[in-house]
Design an enzyme around this catalytic site. Sequence first.
Site, PDB file in Angstrom:
ATOM      1  N   GLY A   1       0.672  -1.009  -0.080  1.00 19.27           N
ATOM      2  CA  GLY A   1       0.123   0.250   0.017  1.00 19.27           C
ATOM      3  C   GLY A   1       0.767   1.188  -0.029  1.00 19.27           C
TER       4      GLY A   1
ATOM      5  N   MET B   1       2.248   5.213   1.334  1.00 19.27           N
ATOM      6  CA  MET B   1       2.670   5.698   2.605  1.00 19.27           C
ATOM      7  C   MET B   1       1.348   6.132   3.462  1.00 19.27           C
ATOM      8  SD  MET B   1       5.461   8.122   1.267  1.00 19.27           S
ATOM      9  CE  MET B   1       6.950   8.163   2.027  1.00 19.27           C
TER      10      MET B   1
ATOM     11  N   LYS C   1       0.378   0.357   6.990  1.00 20.87           N
ATOM     12  CA  LYS C   1       1.257  -0.795   6.753  1.00 20.87           C
ATOM     13  C   LYS C   1       2.195  -1.617   8.139  1.00 20.87           C
ATOM     14  CE  LYS C   1       3.408   0.601   3.169  1.00 20.87           C
ATOM     15  NZ  LYS C   1       2.909   1.950   3.444  1.00 20.87           N
TER      16      LYS C   1
ATOM     17  N   GLU D   1       9.307  -2.462   4.576  1.00 19.54           N
ATOM     18  CA  GLU D   1      10.039  -1.558   3.670  1.00 19.54           C
ATOM     19  C   GLU D   1      10.749  -2.495   2.581  1.00 19.54           C
ATOM     20  OE1 GLU D   1       9.306   1.577   3.819  1.00 19.54           O
ATOM     21  OE2 GLU D   1       8.819   1.881   5.558  1.00 19.54           O
ATOM     22  N   ALA D   2       9.992  -3.626   2.433  1.00 23.02           N
ATOM     23  CA  ALA D   2      10.628  -4.520   1.219  1.00 23.02           C
ATOM     24  C   ALA D   2      10.909  -3.717  -0.254  1.00 23.02           C
ATOM     25  CB  ALA D   2       9.698  -5.541   0.804  1.00 23.02           C
TER      26      ALA D   2
ATOM     27  N   CYS E   1      -6.557  10.278   0.777  1.00 27.53           N
ATOM     28  CA  CYS E   1      -6.451  11.463  -0.060  1.00 27.53           C
ATOM     29  C   CYS E   1      -6.289  12.711   0.649  1.00 27.53           C
ATOM     30  CB  CYS E   1      -7.014  11.588  -1.414  1.00 27.53           C
ATOM     31  SG  CYS E   1      -6.631  13.010  -2.582  1.00 27.53           S
TER      32      CYS E   1
ATOM     33  N   CYS F   1      -8.858  15.312  -1.692  1.00 30.14           N
ATOM     34  CA  CYS F   1     -10.448  15.161  -1.934  1.00 30.14           C
ATOM     35  C   CYS F   1     -10.926  14.181  -0.682  1.00 30.14           C
ATOM     36  CB  CYS F   1     -10.603  14.537  -3.384  1.00 30.14           C
ATOM     37  SG  CYS F   1     -10.313  12.810  -3.459  1.00 30.14           S
TER      38      CYS F   1
HETATM   39  P1  ADP Z   1       2.645   3.038   6.538  1.00 31.54           P
HETATM   40  O1  ADP Z   1       3.657   1.897   7.316  1.00 31.54           O
HETATM   41  O2  ADP Z   1       1.796   2.416   5.543  1.00 31.54           O
HETATM   42  O3  ADP Z   1       3.246   4.476   6.209  1.00 31.54           O
HETATM   43  P2  ADP Z   1       1.831   3.781   9.424  1.00 31.54           P
HETATM   44  O4  ADP Z   1       1.202   2.849   9.826  1.00 31.54           O
HETATM   45  O5  ADP Z   1       3.237   4.495   9.583  1.00 31.54           O
HETATM   46  O6  ADP Z   1       1.491   3.682   7.716  1.00 31.54           O
HETATM   47  O7  ADP Z   1       0.742   5.177   9.595  1.00 31.54           O
HETATM   48  C1  ADP Z   1      -0.659   5.007   9.329  1.00 31.54           C
HETATM   49  C2  ADP Z   1      -1.202   6.140  10.185  1.00 31.54           C
HETATM   50  O8  ADP Z   1      -0.939   7.415   9.663  1.00 31.54           O
HETATM   51  C3  ADP Z   1      -2.931   6.186  10.217  1.00 31.54           C
HETATM   52  O9  ADP Z   1      -3.072   5.286  11.173  1.00 31.54           O
HETATM   53  C4  ADP Z   1      -2.857   7.811  10.488  1.00 31.54           C
HETATM   54  O10 ADP Z   1      -3.105   8.027  11.826  1.00 31.54           O
HETATM   55  C5  ADP Z   1      -1.920   8.547   9.973  1.00 31.54           C
HETATM   56  N1  ADP Z   1      -2.165   9.160   8.764  1.00 31.54           N
HETATM   57  C6  ADP Z   1      -1.373  10.279   8.426  1.00 31.54           C
HETATM   58  N2  ADP Z   1      -1.656  10.755   6.969  1.00 31.54           N
HETATM   59  C7  ADP Z   1      -2.607  10.025   6.596  1.00 31.54           C
HETATM   60  C8  ADP Z   1      -3.492   9.853   5.548  1.00 31.54           C
HETATM   61  N3  ADP Z   1      -3.514  10.850   4.483  1.00 31.54           N
HETATM   62  N4  ADP Z   1      -4.358   8.842   5.346  1.00 31.54           N
HETATM   63  C9  ADP Z   1      -4.379   7.946   6.310  1.00 31.54           C
HETATM   64  N5  ADP Z   1      -3.660   8.028   7.586  1.00 31.54           N
HETATM   65  C10 ADP Z   1      -2.875   8.806   7.751  1.00 31.54           C
HETATM   66 ZN    ZN Z   2      -8.240  12.690  -4.546  1.00 35.60          ZN
END
Ligand code: ADP
Ligand code: ZN
Length: 201
Positions: free
Chosen positions: A15, A17, A21, A90-91, A146, A149
Amino acid sequence: MRHGTRHGWIEVVAGVMFSGKSEELMRRVRRALIAGRRVQLFKSHLDDRYGGQFLISSHDGRQVEAEPVSNSVQLAEKIRPDTQVVAIDEAQFLDDGICEVIDVLADEGRRVIVVGIDMDFRGEPFGPMGPLLARAERIDKLDAICVVCGDPATRSQRLIGGKPAPAEGPTIQVAGAESYEARCRRCHEVPARDRAQRELL
Ligand code: ADP
Ligand code: ZN
């Protein structure tokens, strides 16, 4: 470990950022610890999000610390013979050799949890994530929100000075001046630096 004595498999959590994950990885690793499994956790050297340390612990005091690796060979060398669950964060930063390494680990009867960003900032498959997804027995694709939006977001928007970054930049930008945000397909922008030139042709 004798071949075929245990049932191994590969599961991928992919997925954009901010899609959660890492939260999902921690949940799975914590549950494996509760189940009394011997777990090893790896993360790419390139990722400094955890400030050089990344520890997952369960309520009953079991814990596992992430081992930093630079490439798939290093990861393979660090696997202990009795490890039952191998988790890799972070694969997308690892080399293509990771595909063969995790295939062997699963063939040996281990559970392999691979977590990574599936698309780079251009919206193209990131590093070995494509082949990894193809090999997985199970895939979970997470989305974020997003920031433009509010729809489900699947893509990472690279920004430089607040503006969408051109496609020509390097895929992995270590400690650069750029920032990232989650966006949906419609709001994701990747201008070509040479677009103006091409339009003149
Ligand atoms: P990843 O490892 O996929 O980067 P993390 O587990 O580190 O994700 O972070 C997820 C958390 O980031 C969510 O639970 C939420 O609190 C926060 N967050 C910040 N910005 C967003 C966004 N645009 N959409 C969803 N979650 C977000
Ligand atoms: Zn959008």
